[in-house]
Write an enzyme that holds these catalytic residues in place. Structure first.
Site, PDB file in Angstrom:
ATOM      1  N   TYR A 236     -12.042   7.538 -12.566  1.00  0.00           N
ATOM      2  CA  TYR A 236     -12.204   6.220 -11.931  1.00  0.00           C
ATOM      3  C   TYR A 236     -12.813   5.228 -12.922  1.00  0.00           C
ATOM      4  CZ  TYR A 236     -13.582   2.900  -8.211  1.00  0.00           C
ATOM      5  OH  TYR A 236     -13.744   1.809  -7.395  1.00  0.00           O
TER       6      TYR A 236
ATOM      7  N   ASP B  55       0.862  -1.186   0.000  1.00  0.00           N
ATOM      8  CA  ASP B  55       0.000   0.000   0.000  1.00  0.00           C
ATOM      9  C   ASP B  55       0.897   1.235   0.000  1.00  0.00           C
ATOM     10  OD1 ASP B  55      -2.109   1.967   0.785  1.00  0.00           O
ATOM     11  OD2 ASP B  55      -3.269   0.152   1.186  1.00  0.00           O
TER      12      ASP B  55
ATOM     13  N   TYR C  48      -3.919  -9.512 -21.366  1.00  0.00           N
ATOM     14  CA  TYR C  48      -2.915 -10.426 -20.795  1.00  0.00           C
ATOM     15  C   TYR C  48      -3.432 -11.867 -20.789  1.00  0.00           C
ATOM     16  CZ  TYR C  48       0.934  -7.417 -19.458  1.00  0.00           C
ATOM     17  OH  TYR C  48       2.034  -6.598 -19.499  1.00  0.00           O
TER      18      TYR C  48
END
Ligand code: UDP
Length: 330
Positions: free
Chosen positions: A148, A34, A162
């Site tokens: 966001y 974090d 991916y």
């Protein structure tokens, strides 16, 4: 059998910290990461003595290095409340784009399965109700929520790329409004705002006329859904949330009743691009994960109120500083 190792980004945040607890309980070795912009170490400080836990104070938008093997990665780092991401839109965009790129690259090197935390905000202000995973959404890319919503949509696209190009094992959870202990008091979200206003004896600030709806999921239910998704073999997005829908006005009235507060509900100008309605269609989660929420709003709100009441009283006042919405809402 070797102990499984999991990296959790956003570990000091609301959901990240609950996930750390859950995977410690499951017997995993947990590496929390974090940058502490919106996370709070007090959410995980009880884990610092645990031999199965370590913490990296690191910003996931910078190159991520983790030594040793990793079996799983949960990417939960991101500001997630409208007030937070309106205040720090650039960090919000970076963590779900550059940050996700770093995490997917790391997952590839480690041959780890990765689950990314997406959101009901990918549906924007939805024109279809309730929202199934097949709905593409109604998002304003240049509005105050665009940082966001678009970052999370990009995150989903990159994750799928991916998966398709590198065969990475990926999972995408679309999280709807969630609440419970360890939510920040001052993140501007409706639940901690209303509860702390009620406890301070202030009026509850409703944006607009309060006819907009949300559907609130208790955190334990959400975490159970995420764990089931991680261990499933389903790689497309799955909604996890509680379909019980309520208007914000009714929700405010519920909080007033629950807290026994004499405060009133007052109406402030509406927020830009505030979704008018939101409710997850959870048929897919029911079908493939055999999951549905178990905790009623009444029960969940009681537990959450007990948590807020257990905090030192000063925090109700210290954590008030976010209330400068007008500055960001343009
Ligand atoms: N809301 C409100 N007063 C507040 C905070 C939020 O009326 O002090 C409303 C907000 O306009 C939205 C809903 O509550 O319609 C949920 O807002 P929140 O910030 O919790 O999360 P969102 O679902 O918008 O991401």
């Amino acid at each position: 059998m070797a102990q499984k190792r999991i990296l959790i980004t956003g570990a000091a945040g609301f959901l990240g910290s609950h996930l750390c607890d859950r995977f410690i309980q499951e017997g995993f070795y947990v590496i929390g990461m974090d940058n502490l912009i919106t996370g709070n170490l007090s959410n995980i400080e009880h884990l610092f003595q645990n031999k199965n836990f370590e913490f990296y104070h690191h910003d996931v938008t910078k190159f991520v290095f983790v030594s040793g093997e990793l079996d799983y990665i949960l990417h939960f780092a991101s500001p997630a409340s409208p007030i937070d991401y309106m205040k720090i839109p650039i960090q919000t965009l970076k963590v779900s784009s550059l940050g996700t790129h770093n995490i997917l690259g790391l997952a590839r090197v480690k041959k780890a399965r990765v689950l990314v935390a997406s959101t009901s905000e990918v549906y924007g202000d939805p024109l279809i109700h309730p929202q199934p995973e097949s709905y593409y959404g109604n998002v304003n890319p240049i509005g105050v929520r665009g940082c966001y919503d678009e970052a999370k949509r990009f995150m989903e696209a990159l994750t799928m790329a991916y998966h398709r190009i590198h065969g990475l094992e990926t999972r995408i959870v679309r999280i709807f409004n969630t609440y419970g202990p360890k939510m920040r008091l001052n993140d501007g979200r409706v639940l901690p705002t209303f509860i702390s206003q009620a406890l301070r004896g202030e009026d509850l600030t409703m944006y607009g006329d309060g006819s907009q709806t949300r559907s609130f999921c208790y955190v334990d239910d959400l975490i159970e859904g995420i764990v089931r998704l991680l261990f499933s073999d389903y790689h497309l997005p799955v909604n996890i949330g509680n379909p019980e829908e309520i208007t914000i006005k009714e929700f405010g009235e519920e909080i007033l009743k629950l807290t026994g507060s004499k405060s009133k509900l007052i109406s402030l100008p509406p927020m830009q691009d505030d979704p008018k309605q939101r409710k997850p269609d959870i048929s897919l989660a029911k079908k493939i994960l055999n999951w549905e929420p178990k905790i009623s709003r009444q029960e969940g709100l009681k537990k959450t109120l007990a948590y807020f009441q257990s905090l030192p009283k000063e925090r109700l006042y210290q954590e008030k500083e976010f209330k400068s919405l007008e500055k960001w809402n343009k």
